[in-house]
Scaffold this motif. Structure first.
Motif, PDB file in Angstrom:
ATOM      1  N   GLU A  45     -24.142   6.491  29.234  1.00  0.00           N
ATOM      2  CA  GLU A  45     -25.539   6.085  29.079  1.00  0.00           C
ATOM      3  C   GLU A  45     -25.783   4.748  29.762  1.00  0.00           C
ATOM      4  O   GLU A  45     -24.969   3.820  29.654  1.00  0.00           O
ATOM      5  N   HIS A  46     -26.898   4.676  30.480  1.00  0.00           N
ATOM      6  CA  HIS A  46     -27.318   3.418  31.101  1.00  0.00           C
ATOM      7  C   HIS A  46     -28.114   2.612  30.082  1.00  0.00           C
ATOM      8  O   HIS A  46     -29.067   3.107  29.483  1.00  0.00           O
ATOM      9  N   MET A  47     -27.717   1.353  29.860  1.00  0.00           N
ATOM     10  CA  MET A  47     -28.420   0.496  28.906  1.00  0.00           C
ATOM     11  C   MET A  47     -29.533  -0.249  29.636  1.00  0.00           C
ATOM     12  O   MET A  47     -29.383  -1.382  30.079  1.00  0.00           O
ATOM     13  N   SER A  48     -30.670   0.422  29.775  1.00  0.00           N
ATOM     14  CA  SER A  48     -31.813  -0.167  30.463  1.00  0.00           C
ATOM     15  C   SER A  48     -32.553  -1.108  29.522  1.00  0.00           C
ATOM     16  O   SER A  48     -32.269  -1.177  28.321  1.00  0.00           O
ATOM     17  N   LEU A  49     -33.530  -1.830  30.047  1.00  0.00           N
ATOM     18  CA  LEU A  49     -34.339  -2.704  29.205  1.00  0.00           C
ATOM     19  C   LEU A  49     -35.185  -1.910  28.220  1.00  0.00           C
ATOM     20  O   LEU A  49     -35.669  -2.462  27.229  1.00  0.00           O
ATOM     21  N   ASP A  50     -35.356  -0.628  28.474  1.00  0.00           N
ATOM     22  CA  ASP A  50     -36.117   0.238  27.569  1.00  0.00           C
ATOM     23  C   ASP A  50     -35.225   0.990  26.590  1.00  0.00           C
ATOM     24  O   ASP A  50     -35.696   1.843  25.849  1.00  0.00           O
ATOM     25  N   GLY A  51     -33.922   0.683  26.609  1.00  0.00           N
ATOM     26  CA  GLY A  51     -33.012   1.362  25.700  1.00  0.00           C
ATOM     27  C   GLY A  51     -32.046   2.262  26.448  1.00  0.00           C
ATOM     28  O   GLY A  51     -32.110   2.402  27.680  1.00  0.00           O
ATOM     29  N   GLY A 224     -35.239 -13.387  40.797  1.00  0.00           N
ATOM     30  CA  GLY A 224     -36.203 -12.289  40.834  1.00  0.00           C
ATOM     31  C   GLY A 224     -35.732 -11.014  40.181  1.00  0.00           C
ATOM     32  O   GLY A 224     -36.457 -10.016  40.195  1.00  0.00           O
ATOM     33  N   SER A 225     -34.541 -11.012  39.573  1.00  0.00           N
ATOM     34  CA  SER A 225     -34.033  -9.783  38.970  1.00  0.00           C
ATOM     35  C   SER A 225     -34.806  -9.449  37.699  1.00  0.00           C
ATOM     36  O   SER A 225     -35.311 -10.331  37.000  1.00  0.00           O
ATOM     37  N   GLU A 226     -34.867  -8.156  37.388  1.00  0.00           N
ATOM     38  CA  GLU A 226     -35.617  -7.702  36.218  1.00  0.00           C
ATOM     39  C   GLU A 226     -35.003  -8.239  34.930  1.00  0.00           C
ATOM     40  O   GLU A 226     -35.710  -8.711  34.033  1.00  0.00           O
ATOM     41  N   ARG A 227     -33.693  -8.187  34.830  1.00  0.00           N
ATOM     42  CA  ARG A 227     -33.035  -8.685  33.616  1.00  0.00           C
ATOM     43  C   ARG A 227     -33.198 -10.200  33.496  1.00  0.00           C
ATOM     44  O   ARG A 227     -33.387 -10.734  32.394  1.00  0.00           O
TER      45      ARG A 227
END
Length: 398
Positions: A45-51, A224-227
């Motif tokens: 599973e990819h741990m994105s900023l949306d879960g 400039g990265s999202e994280r």
């Protein structure tokens, strides 16, 4: 015939480009085996900023072997994935071409596993083990029949403070640009079945500093990265919340000698244009003395309500003298630039006359007083507890 050959050449060129693009695509690989997990579904599973989002899965065989090879995301920062069987989880940090090997047994894979190929994954493993130990300490305190509710709270807080101090000194402040430091900020613990952040930027100034340290480092290393932007926003929101708490908890001393028999305490502060505004200069008007924090929740709605009062009664001799207890002067000026009434800012070094009004009844923000045309207080903060009560008092005093 020439046209046909040209079409074939174009098709061949296109296929060559696609093949080269495929070859140039950066990939990462996570492989290994989870023993004693035959027929279990192992998820990547990819741990994105949306879960968490499922990337791939495999049904494990007798030996528990697995091999995930995926295209790396187009990002300049480290990224985060996890291996999961049911509720058992192993967290992985990945750069664009990482090859990580994992070995574990089910159903204890979260608490005991081997990881090779990545120093950051080893540090995340250390943090995960420490987190489990912390949770065990908390569970023991909660279940201890000899401890009362307040004692449990104190013991849990001691465990949390010790944990955070260790993590800050040995991980976050030591290498704030590291993936493991980012991971540490979002670790949780459970009390009463509810997850809570170990580093909570909404509740602790020191925790905000931890977020800010990582955010600043990621701004530098991964601009400039999202994280990085997400960390930056969390840190700013935490700072704003702490300013609100500080404003509401200011220990302002009351000088009783300044409360005269005329019920008048003059206030002299700078407005949002840098001009000195004295409360006594408004003698002859009915004045609503308002204490406010623009960074607080519900501020915008309250300002809209005050504007409606001002528009309705200003022509009859009504004025608002609003004292802000915000800590950020620039933010306060931005929020008050378009307001039609008097807006002043109380700083830490200002006179305490405003404090006397605010603390005379031991009030919390927001609160207000109503002054008549002789500058006497006719309604205290304890009287003006609802919009209806405020408007009725204004009409009666006008």
């Amino acid at each position: 015939m020439k046209i046909k050959h040209s079409a074939q050449a174009a098709l061949l060129a296109l296929l060559t480009i696609l093949a080269l693009a495929s070859c140039n695509q950066k990939k990462f690989k996570i492989s290994g085996n989870i023993a004693q997990a035959k027929d279990s579904l192992l998820y990547l599973e990819h741990m994105s900023l949306d879960g968490p989002k499922v990337v791939d899965s495999v049904k494990l065989g007798e030996d528990g072997a697995f091999n995930f090879e995926e295209n790396a995301l187009d990002t300049i920062t480290p990224d985060f994935y996890r291996l999961r069987i049911a509720s058992q989880i192993i967290n992985i940090a990945i750069d664009s071409t990482e090859q990580v090997a994992v070995k574990a047994d089910y159903p204890t894979m979260s608490a005991r596993y081997e990881v090779k190929g990545s120093g950051e994954c080893k540090r995340i493993q250390q943090l995960a083990y420490m987190q489990i130990a912390l949770q065990n300490q908390i569970n023991a305190a909660v279940q201890n029949p000899q401890l009362g509710v307040e004692q449990v709270r104190q013991v849990v807080d001691q465990y949390l403070q010790a944990y955070k101090q260790n993590v800050k000194m040995n991980y976050i402040f030591k290498a704030p640009m590291a993936a493991s430091s980012y991971y540490a900020l979002f670790q949780t613990y459970y009390v009463g079945g509810q997850p809570k952040l170990i580093f909570d930027p909404s509740a602790s100034k020191e925790d905000v500093q931890a977020y800010a340290a990582v955010a600043t480092s990621w701004d530098t290393y991964y601009p400039g990265s999202e994280r990085g932007l997400n960390l930056h926003n969390i840190a700013l929101e935490g700072m704003k919340n702490q300013r609100i708490v500080q404003a509401e908890q200011k220990n302002l001393e009351v000088d009783a000698s300044k409360v005269s028999v005329t019920n008048l305490i003059d206030i002299s502060l700078l407005d949002n244009k840098g001009h000195v505004r004295k409360l006594s200069d408004l003698k002859g008007k009915v004045v609503l003395l308002d204490f406010h924090v623009f960074a607080s929740e519900g501020s915008q709605q309250r300002i809209m309500w005050l504007r409606s009062l001002y528009n309705k009664y200003h022509a009859q001799g009504f004025e608002i003298y609003q004292i802000s207890l915000d800590d950020n002067e620039h933010f306060w000026k931005t929020q008050t630039a378009a307001l039609p009434w008097i807006s002043v800012l109380r700083g830490d070094d200002d006179n305490t006359n405003a404090d006397s009004y605010f603390n005379a009844a031991g009030q919390q923000l927001p609160c207000m007083y109503l002054l008549d045309r002789e500058s006497n207080v006719v309604k205290g903060a304890h009287d003006l507890t609802s919009p209806k009560a405020v408007e009725e008092a204004i009409k009666a005093t006008l």
